[in-house]
Design a protein around this motif. Structure first.
Motif: not given
Length: 549
Positions: A473, A475, A500, A503-505, A423, A508-512
């Protein structure tokens, strides 16, 4: 002698004459309005012919193609810009944003042209737009005293490397291997390179930036805030604003580094050796970076046959004698010898790793050129957490031998790449990855049948290796942008599930968090393209609730 009053009104007269001549010659009122608006928002009038190019202009095609590397994205069916603007100053970029927003015109922004899907200079879907080409913003100021360098986004990384080396032989910067990359877009995606195991990504080593936001303001790190600054270092280009310059933190390099390239073919035991490399490459001394270049070549042992060649190419931040000890301890199977090792300066290693002939001098980097010809290509990427089994490697070789010009590069991870939290910046592909992969196929003809054939091949290859790469996902590296992962609509509400997915590819969780930053800094979703970060406002009410929760 003209009167002082005449002199006072001369700039205005020249601007009006220039605008009038352009308006008379053009049937495209939107381009005319944009040109006049940009001039009204800048201190000095800009002659149309020197910085603005329409499809009717003789120079339009050469400007459009000047730095575009993927000929697949320049085909006749691909939508092109209504106008190309090549600003000379930051204030002109600022004016372009203000005017595009006033006139409700979409912008595409190009700094280097290496965008794999061409969305910085074309559109994958029919949609009128203007392209801002930043190639003329290329000033670089290196300060060894401050251990930093400011580089405008139109500069190539080769130019940046060269300017650093001119000031110091023991300073460098950890970014990419392809020297004709524009540093603007390169760092927006992360920017990995042969020093990443020692120092991390280029984006990890950026300490400040200048950007034009969606309101036309020029912001630096202090004025944009830490969330905004976080998002632009690895969150992908074209979503948050127009980058103007990066402030880079320089890193120490030794006076002498060592490089080598050692090829192995199937007949020599390449499969077994590559399996071993997968096991150890991320555990070796962090001064050592080894990547594997894999291709199908003509066999020297069997005439008329093709084979697979794996070439182990390395940069070691030290001399050959220490490198040999590191290799003997960690990867003796390669059989590295003293004669394989070449000692040189860091700036010379930049040329070597990029694939240039040893006869070229570092000054070549100032030419901003790629040594390799432009071609039609399609690429994909993967990250690997466990060694790919030998039987699966053999399956990959069979597919490679069915393709004309297949190519893949496997880049070792470990070292600093495993120490930086996922992150820290939007680029999340960190601890636990053994290596990253770029899959690529290239061809020479742009006809649809040929293009479809090669794209079908790489898609099938990509599907076939799915069991052996990262999952949930799967990546992907945003600088190897792949529109197969999903495409956003350029008007109306964005489909959250589709966004999403890609975006997650990439993130990952940084997309949100990227969506939250985007909503704050560009609530109207002014900066957008087929895979730009959406805002909460651009989602449907149902999808917005999903995103918030």
């Amino acid at each position: 002698m003209p009167s002082s009053i005449s002199l006072m009104f001369l700039p205005l007269l020249l601007f009006l004459l220039s605008s009038a001549s352009w308006a008379a010659a053009s049937d495209h009122s939107i381009e005319d309005k944009f040109y006049q608006c940009v001039n009204l928002h800048t201190d000095l009038s800009i002659p149309f012919h020197s910085a603005f190019f329409t499809p009717e202009n003789a120079s339009f095609t050469s400007v459009l193609q000047s730095t575009a590397m993927n000929l697949r994205c320049l085909g006749p069916s691909r939508p092109k810009p209504e106008l190309i603007f090549t600003p000379l100053t930051e204030s002109q970029v600022q004016a372009a944003v203000i005017c595009a927003k006033e006139l409700n015109i979409q912008l595409r922004v190009r700094s280097g042209g290496h965008d794999y899907e061409g969305i910085s200079y074309t559109s994958a879907t029919p949609f009128p737009f203007i392209m801002i080409d930043l190639a003329k913003l290329r000033f670089i100021n290196v300060s060894i005293e401050e251990n930093s360098a400011w580089a405008q986004v139109g500069a190539t990384i080769g130019e940046v490397y060269y300017r650093i080396s001119q000031k110091s032989r023991i300073h460098g910067f950890p970014a990419g291997l392809c020297t004709s990359l524009g540093i603007g877009g390169h760092i927006t995606g992360g920017a990995y390179g042969p020093m990443m195991r020692k120092y991390g990504l280029g984006a990890d080593n950026v300490v400040d930036a200048r950007i034009v936001d969606a309101t036309g303001r020029i912001l630096d790190r202090a004025s944009m805030g830490e969330d905004f600054f976080w998002a632009i270092r690895g969150g992908g280009g074209g979503s948050f604003g127009i980058l103007l310059a990066w402030k880079l933190s320089l890193v120490p390099v030794p006076l002498t580094v060592t490089v080598f390239t050692v090829p192995w073919t199937l007949e020599q035991g390449a499969t077994k050796l590559l399996y071993r490399w997968q096991q150890v490459a991320d555990t070796l001394d962090e001064d050592l970076f080894i990547r594997v270049l894999i291709s199908a070549v003509n066999s020297t042992d069997q005439k008329g046959k093709r084979t697979i060649q794996t070439a182990y190419q390395a940069l070691f931040l030290g001399r050959a004698n220490r490198l040999l000890k590191v290799m003997k301890k960690g990867f003796p199977e390669l059989g590295l010898t003293q004669k394989d090792c070449v000692e040189m300066s860091w700036i010379e290693s930049v040329l070597y790793i990029a694939g240039y002939p040893r006869t070229l001098k570092p000054e070549f980097l100032l030419q901003r050129k790629s040594f390799f010809n432009k071609t039609y290509f399609k690429a994909k990427s993967d990250f690997v957490k466990e060694p790919i089994p030998k039987f699966a490697l053999e399956g990959i070789w069979k597919r490679f031998l069915q393709e004309d010009s297949p190519f893949t590069i496997w880049n070792a991870y470990g070292g600093m790449m495993g120490k930086i939290p996922e992150s820290e910046i939007p680029f999340p592909h960190r601890k636990g990855r053994k290596f990253m992969i770029q899959w690529l196929t290239a061809w020479q003809s742009g006809d649809k049948k040929t293009t479809d054939k090669h794209i079908d091949w790489i898609r099938k290859l990509y599907d076939s290796v799915a069991p052996y790469v990262s999952k949930f996902p799967r990546e992907a590296y945003v600088n190897y942008r792949d529109l197969d992962l999903g495409v956003d609509k350029l008007s109306g509400n964005v489909n959250y599930l589709k966004a999403c997915f890609w975006g997650s590819n990439y993130f990952k969780d940084n997309f949100k968090r990227l969506v939250q930053v985007k909503t704050k800094v560009d609530p109207d979703n002014f900066f957008r393209h087929e895979q730009s970060i959406p805002t909460l406002h651009s989602l449907s009410e149902e999808d917005e609730k999903k995103m918030i929760n």
